[in-house]
Design a protein around this motif. Structure first.
Motif, PDB file in Angstrom:
ATOM      1  N   SER A  26      39.399 -11.885  -3.121  1.00 35.34           N
ATOM      2  CA  SER A  26      40.371 -10.910  -2.757  1.00 35.34           C
ATOM      3  C   SER A  26      41.581 -10.262  -4.309  1.00 35.34           C
ATOM      4  CB  SER A  26      41.303 -10.655  -1.831  1.00 35.34           C
ATOM      5  OG  SER A  26      42.596 -11.519  -1.941  1.00 35.34           O
ATOM      6  N   ARG A  44      33.264  -8.572  -4.635  1.00 34.72           N
ATOM      7  CA  ARG A  44      34.443  -7.855  -5.051  1.00 34.72           C
ATOM      8  C   ARG A  44      34.709  -6.484  -4.397  1.00 34.72           C
ATOM      9  NH1 ARG A  44      39.861  -7.942  -5.802  1.00 34.72           N
ATOM     10  NH2 ARG A  44      40.869  -6.586  -7.134  1.00 34.72           N
ATOM     11  N   ARG A  48      36.251  -5.321  -0.905  1.00 35.14           N
ATOM     12  CA  ARG A  48      37.357  -4.236  -1.121  1.00 35.14           C
ATOM     13  C   ARG A  48      37.255  -3.054   0.066  1.00 35.14           C
ATOM     14  NH1 ARG A  48      41.890  -1.440  -1.134  1.00 35.14           N
ATOM     15  NH2 ARG A  48      42.430   0.346  -2.185  1.00 35.14           N
ATOM     16  N   GLN A  51      38.025  -4.323   3.644  1.00 31.17           N
ATOM     17  CA  GLN A  51      39.940  -4.023   3.712  1.00 31.17           C
ATOM     18  C   GLN A  51      40.291  -3.097   3.774  1.00 31.17           C
ATOM     19  OE1 GLN A  51      41.964  -4.527  -0.097  1.00 31.17           O
ATOM     20  NE2 GLN A  51      44.002  -4.966   0.848  1.00 31.17           N
TER      21      GLN A  51
END
Length: 58
Positions: A26, A44, A48, A51
């Motif tokens: 993160s 990545r 994301r 999240q």
């Protein structure tokens, strides 16, 4: 040591490793390069997306 104790330690170790990988992935790509963390391509973006999905709108 009991088999159950060994299993519990193994589960905790895997859990902690997963948390560490998630935290490291993160970070900003520049920070990852500075500390020598080589994230897999696409990790990545997945982090994301996860999240955003789990944060939800409240």
């Amino acid at each position: 040591m009991s088999m159950l104790g060994n299993l519990g330690r193994s589960i905790m170790r895997q859990h902690n490793d997963a948390k560490t990988r998630s935290l490291m992935n993160s970070l900003l790509p520049e920070l990852q390069r500075d500390i020598g963390w080589e994230a897999a391509p696409g990790t990545r973006e997945k982090a994301r997306l996860a999240q955003v999905v789990f944060a939800g709108t409240r």
